[in-house]
Design an enzyme around this catalytic site. Structure first.
Site, short mmCIF file in Angstrom:
data_model
loop_
_atom_site.label_atom_id
_atom_site.label_comp_id
_atom_site.label_asym_id
_atom_site.label_seq_id
_atom_site.Cartn_x
_atom_site.Cartn_y
_atom_site.Cartn_z
N HIS A 155 -18.68 -0.33 -1.89
CA HIS A 155 -18.13 -1.21 -0.84
C HIS A 155 -17.17 -2.25 -1.43
O HIS A 155 -17.00 -3.32 -0.86
CB HIS A 155 -19.23 -1.93 -0.07
CG HIS A 155 -20.36 -1.04 0.35
ND1 HIS A 155 -20.39 -0.43 1.59
CD2 HIS A 155 -21.47 -0.65 -0.32
CE1 HIS A 155 -21.52 0.30 1.67
NE2 HIS A 155 -22.18 0.20 0.53
N SER A 276 10.36 -8.63 -8.94
CA SER A 276 10.73 -8.97 -7.57
C SER A 276 12.13 -9.54 -7.60
O SER A 276 12.52 -10.21 -8.56
CB SER A 276 9.76 -10.01 -7.02
OG SER A 276 10.37 -10.73 -5.98
N LYS A 282 6.89 -12.13 -10.78
CA LYS A 282 6.20 -10.92 -10.34
C LYS A 282 6.34 -9.75 -11.30
O LYS A 282 7.37 -9.54 -11.92
CB LYS A 282 6.74 -10.48 -8.97
CG LYS A 282 6.47 -11.48 -7.89
CD LYS A 282 5.09 -11.30 -7.30
CE LYS A 282 5.14 -10.19 -6.29
NZ LYS A 282 3.92 -10.12 -5.50
N GLU A 289 1.81 2.15 -6.20
CA GLU A 289 1.97 2.01 -4.75
C GLU A 289 2.72 3.20 -4.16
O GLU A 289 2.36 3.72 -3.10
CB GLU A 289 2.75 0.73 -4.43
CG GLU A 289 2.00 -0.53 -4.73
CD GLU A 289 2.93 -1.72 -4.64
OE1 GLU A 289 3.05 -2.29 -3.54
OE2 GLU A 289 3.56 -2.08 -5.65
#
Ligand code: ARG
Length: 457
Positions: A155, A276, A282, A289
């Site tokens: 979980h 970024s 970043k 992704e």
């Protein structure tokens, strides 16, 4: 100019020609098409259906067409509809009338089935190599960090400590089943359809076994209608690819989580991360992704083809031309994902201090405390209740298990003694000494077994 307008007195409408053409995407089958036609010509000559010199002319012509294509000199004209027509019409241009004999005892329906099967066989071989490379990278990472401990989750809540190598080997197992799925799918792809003709078989004395041998197939198809009408072998590849992408996507998700500041378990190599355009600090896990994202497209192609096929009467229907774009895209996506993942996993750094720190948090040894009571004679359910109350007592006071006194422990069960202090992340790991468990000696064996598999090929 298409040369199969036999019964027609005018060419297809321009828009229709564009609408029905598959050449813009099936040109990828040129090699398979030429290999298939070459074997077919050889077979026709061997059977005395065409003369030897005719076969030689055809085969030489096909060879030079392959060169033209590979040197970028071939003109792919959409009016030629598909790769089969494009190559045949160029052949006729090059070798003259004799080129018109190649299509004896053949239809584009068994031809395209053959090309797709040849393509799929190669795709499976490439996929198996890609999976192997990725499995090697996983193993290298696991071996390089074989003592690293991390929290195991259910979980996404910390559950029990595990070895990082054990976690990585879980993916190794998934990929190993993917290997089996692709190998199994290969058995059904490995069937030679030429000789089925348009649908009913051909009215010539062809040698299908010869064709199978020439083209490297283990079997010939047993029903001509089936052989030209099904694309289940493409579906099987797409299904296996979807499952494999699902596995990669789950790892992608973990890599995204692990590289976040909140987890901080890994550092991606700069070559596998992006910045970024606005936030200079970043370092984004875009590769992971995108793998997660591309998985959706792979599933889409599987669904699309299942849907395309479900209402088709036997035998060939033009709908089936729609098998290609999604399939090619799936092969490309899976192969590139495997390749980029091997690189990403092979270069990432594990922050073992952080994973170990995380493994020591959050009452992760609660199960071990319950197991401790069971070993002293308590029933497991009761032990579970006792430790549950102990956790809530400790949590209310903001204390860890180690910060509780033995007297505090004893308030919950008289069975607790000083030896409860021996419970640690290490003892927790070592206790899980079952086949498939995270005990270090089991993981060591599992790593050795896995290594044998990837060395074996
Ligand atoms: N381009 C077609 C396909 O991909 C080849 C087979 C065409 N056959 C036909 N009868 N029109 O399916």
């Amino acid at each position: 100019m298409s040369h199969i307008r036999g019964r027609f007195s005018k060419p297809a409408d321009k828009v229709v020609a564009q609408y029905t053409a598959s050449l813009p995407f099936d040109h990828r089958l040129y090699r398979q098409d030429i290999v298939g036609s070459t074997a077919h010509a050889r077979m026709l000559a061997k059977q005395g259906i065409i003369a030897d010199e005719e076969a030689t002319k055809i085969i030489d012509g096909l060879k030079s067409i392959q060169q033209e294509i590979e040197q970028g000199k071939f003109k792919f004209e959409a009016e030629l509809e598909d790769i089969h027509m494009a190559i045949e019409s160029r052949l006729i241009e090059k070798v003259g009338e004799v080129g018109r004999k190649l299509h004896t005892a053949r239809s584009r329906n068994d031809q395209v089935a053959l090309d797709m099967r040849l393509f799929t066989k190669e795709a499976i071989a490439d996929t198996l190599n890609g999976i192997r490379e990725f499995q090697r990278a996983l193993l290298d990472l696991a071996e390089a960090n074989k003592d690293a401990v991390m929290p195991g989750y259910t979980h996404l809540q910390v559950a029990q400590p595990v070895l990082l190598a054990h976690h990585l080997l879980a993916y190794f197992e998934m990929l190993q089943r993917d290997v089996e799925r692709f190998n199994d799918c290969l058995k059904r792809v490995d069937v030679m359809p030429l000789g089925s003709g348009a649908l009913a078989g051909v009215a010539y004395d062809v040698d299908r076994e010869f064709l199978a041998r020439e083209l490297g197939f283990s079997n010939v198809s047993q029903n001509s209608l089936d052989a030209v009408a099904d694309r289940d072998f493409v579906l099987e590849y797409e299904a296996a690819a979807s499952i494999c992408m699902m596995h990669l996507s789950r790892l992608a998700e973990e890599i995204v989580l692990w590289s976040s500041a909140e987890f901080d378990f890994i550092e991606l190599d700069e070559a596998y991360a992006t910045g970024s355009s606005i936030m200079p600090q970043k370092k984004n896990p875009d590769v992971a992704e995108l793998a997660r994202g591309k998985t959706g497209r792979v599933y889409g192609s599987l669904m699309a083809l299942l849907t395309t096929m479900k209402g088709l009467p036997l035998a060939y229907n033009r709908d089936m031309q729609e098998d290609k774009q999604g399939f090619f895209d799936t092969v490309d996506t899976l192969l590139s994902t495997l390749e980029v993942f091997a690189g990403m996993v092979g270069t990432l750094k594990v922050k073992a201090e952080n994973t170990a720190r995380a493994a020591g948090r959050g009452y992760m040894l609660a199960t071990d405390l319950a197991d401790y009571l069971v070993k002293k004679g308590e029933a497991f359910r009761t032990a579970h209740d006792i430790v549950g109350r102990l956790v809530s007592y400790a949590a209310e006071r903001g204390k860890s298990f180690a910060e509780l006194s033995i007297n505090e422990y004893k308030k919950f069960s008289p069975l607790f003694g000083d030896d409860v202090r021996k419970i640690s992340v290490e003892s927790s790991l070592a206790a899980r000494d079952v086949v498939g468990g995270t005990a270090p000696k089991r993981v060591k064996q599992a790593l050795a077994e896995a290594r044998k598999i990837v060395v074996g090929g």
